[in-house]
Design an enzyme around this catalytic site. Structure first.
Site, PDB file in Angstrom:
ATOM      1  N   ASP A  39       0.847  -1.183   0.000  1.00 46.35           N
ATOM      2  CA  ASP A  39       0.000   0.000   0.000  1.00 46.35           C
ATOM      3  C   ASP A  39       0.886   1.237   0.000  1.00 46.35           C
ATOM      4  O   ASP A  39       1.911   1.270   0.689  1.00 46.35           O
ATOM      5  CB  ASP A  39      -0.901  -0.019   1.246  1.00 46.35           C
ATOM      6  CG  ASP A  39      -2.004   1.013   1.173  1.00 46.35           C
ATOM      7  OD1 ASP A  39      -1.694   2.219   1.293  1.00 46.35           O
ATOM      8  OD2 ASP A  39      -3.157   0.618   1.003  1.00 46.35           O
ATOM      9  N   ILE A  40       0.503   2.260  -0.766  1.00 47.53           N
ATOM     10  CA  ILE A  40       1.332   3.477  -0.831  1.00 47.53           C
ATOM     11  C   ILE A  40       1.174   4.354   0.406  1.00 47.53           C
ATOM     12  O   ILE A  40       1.964   5.266   0.610  1.00 47.53           O
ATOM     13  CB  ILE A  40       1.046   4.309  -2.104  1.00 47.53           C
ATOM     14  CG1 ILE A  40      -0.406   4.786  -2.142  1.00 47.53           C
ATOM     15  CG2 ILE A  40       1.424   3.536  -3.353  1.00 47.53           C
ATOM     16  CD1 ILE A  40      -0.677   5.824  -3.216  1.00 47.53           C
ATOM     17  N   ASN A  97     -13.254  -3.704   2.493  1.00 44.09           N
ATOM     18  CA  ASN A  97     -14.389  -2.790   2.570  1.00 44.09           C
ATOM     19  C   ASN A  97     -15.286  -3.025   1.362  1.00 44.09           C
ATOM     20  O   ASN A  97     -14.801  -3.194   0.252  1.00 44.09           O
ATOM     21  CB  ASN A  97     -13.907  -1.339   2.575  1.00 44.09           C
ATOM     22  CG  ASN A  97     -13.118  -0.995   3.817  1.00 44.09           C
ATOM     23  OD1 ASN A  97     -13.480  -1.394   4.914  1.00 44.09           O
ATOM     24  ND2 ASN A  97     -12.031  -0.269   3.640  1.00 44.09           N
ATOM     25  N   GLU A 105     -13.098   2.747  -1.283  1.00 47.92           N
ATOM     26  CA  GLU A 105     -12.701   3.882  -2.111  1.00 47.92           C
ATOM     27  C   GLU A 105     -12.373   3.497  -3.547  1.00 47.92           C
ATOM     28  O   GLU A 105     -12.472   4.338  -4.431  1.00 47.92           O
ATOM     29  CB  GLU A 105     -11.492   4.586  -1.487  1.00 47.92           C
ATOM     30  CG  GLU A 105     -11.823   5.227  -0.151  1.00 47.92           C
ATOM     31  CD  GLU A 105     -10.632   5.899   0.495  1.00 47.92           C
ATOM     32  OE1 GLU A 105      -9.512   5.819  -0.046  1.00 47.92           O
ATOM     33  OE2 GLU A 105     -10.831   6.495   1.560  1.00 47.92           O
ATOM     34  N   VAL A 106     -11.951   2.260  -3.786  1.00 49.50           N
ATOM     35  CA  VAL A 106     -11.611   1.821  -5.140  1.00 49.50           C
ATOM     36  C   VAL A 106     -12.602   0.737  -5.546  1.00 49.50           C
ATOM     37  O   VAL A 106     -12.739  -0.261  -4.839  1.00 49.50           O
ATOM     38  CB  VAL A 106     -10.158   1.287  -5.208  1.00 49.50           C
ATOM     39  CG1 VAL A 106      -9.829   0.815  -6.621  1.00 49.50           C
ATOM     40  CG2 VAL A 106      -9.170   2.366  -4.765  1.00 49.50           C
ATOM     41  N   HIS A 110     -10.606  -5.730  -3.225  1.00 49.57           N
ATOM     42  CA  HIS A 110      -9.242  -5.808  -2.702  1.00 49.57           C
ATOM     43  C   HIS A 110      -9.288  -6.150  -1.219  1.00 49.57           C
ATOM     44  O   HIS A 110     -10.223  -5.804  -0.512  1.00 49.57           O
ATOM     45  CB  HIS A 110      -8.447  -4.512  -2.932  1.00 49.57           C
ATOM     46  CG  HIS A 110      -9.089  -3.270  -2.414  1.00 49.57           C
ATOM     47  ND1 HIS A 110     -10.201  -2.685  -2.991  1.00 49.57           N
ATOM     48  CD2 HIS A 110      -8.768  -2.483  -1.362  1.00 49.57           C
ATOM     49  CE1 HIS A 110     -10.521  -1.584  -2.326  1.00 49.57           C
ATOM     50  NE2 HIS A 110      -9.668  -1.441  -1.326  1.00 49.57           N
ATOM     51  N   HIS A 112      -6.950  -5.934   2.244  1.00 48.41           N
ATOM     52  CA  HIS A 112      -5.785  -5.378   2.926  1.00 48.41           C
ATOM     53  C   HIS A 112      -5.267  -6.459   3.876  1.00 48.41           C
ATOM     54  O   HIS A 112      -6.053  -7.051   4.617  1.00 48.41           O
ATOM     55  CB  HIS A 112      -6.163  -4.162   3.771  1.00 48.41           C
ATOM     56  CG  HIS A 112      -6.713  -3.014   3.006  1.00 48.41           C
ATOM     57  ND1 HIS A 112      -5.960  -1.898   2.696  1.00 48.41           N
ATOM     58  CD2 HIS A 112      -7.958  -2.792   2.494  1.00 48.41           C
ATOM     59  CE1 HIS A 112      -6.720  -1.038   2.030  1.00 48.41           C
ATOM     60  NE2 HIS A 112      -7.931  -1.555   1.903  1.00 48.41           N
TER      61      HIS A 112
END
Length: 125
Positions: A39-40, A97, A105-106, A110, A112
Site C-alpha cells: 500500500d502506498i 471494505n 474507495e476503489v 481488494h 488489505h
C-alpha cells in the site's frame, strides 16, 4: 470518496490500471488469479493489498460471478502472502471494505493484509 459496490465495474479505476501496468506498484506476489503489492499509504508495518485479476467490484460481485478456480486461487494467494511475510505466528488482520457504508474507495475488490505489530481492537468503540 466511498463508492457504491453495486455499480458496474469501472476499468479506469486505479487497481485496473495497476493490473495493466499503467501505474507502477511495489509488487510482492503475482499469479494467474491475484496480484499483491505494498500500500502506498501503509497503516501498519506490513500493509499489502491483494486484488483479483478479474474485473470484480466487491466480495458480493466476486462470489457471484467468479469461477470456482478464481475464488480458490485468490483466497490461496492471500494465505500464501501472509505466510511468505511471516505474519501467521504473530497474527495479522484482513480487511475488505464493501460499499459506501464501509468506506470502500476503489471499485475493485481488494483485501488489505495488516501486520507487523499489535493492531488493537477491530472497530472503534
Amino acid at each position: 470518496m466511498p463508492i457504491d459496490a453495486t455499480l458496474p465495474y469501472d476499468d479506469s479505476n486505479i487497481f485496473a490500471r495497476i493490473l495493466r501496468g499503467e501505474i507502477p506498484s511495489k509488487r510482492v506476489y503475482e499469479d494467474e488469479f491475484a496480484l499483491a503489492f505494498h500500500d502506498i499509504n501503509p497503516q501498519a508495518p506490513t500493509h499489502i493489498l491483494v486484488i483479483p485479476k478479474g474485473a470484480h467490484v466487491s466480495w458480493d460481485d466476486f462470489s457471484e460471478r467468479a469461477s470456482a478456480d478464481e475464488i480458490a486461487g485468490f483466497v490461496r494467494a492471500v494465505g500464501k502472502i501472509a505466510r511468505e511475510h511471516g505474519l501467521v505466528a504473530p497474527g495479522y488482520r484482513l480487511l475488505a471494505n464493501v460499499g459506501a457504508d464501509s468506506g470502500q474507495e476503489v471499485p475493485h475488490l481488494h483485501v488489505h493484509i495488516f501486520g507487523g505489530r499489535g493492531l488493537g481492537p477491530m472497530l472503534a468503540r
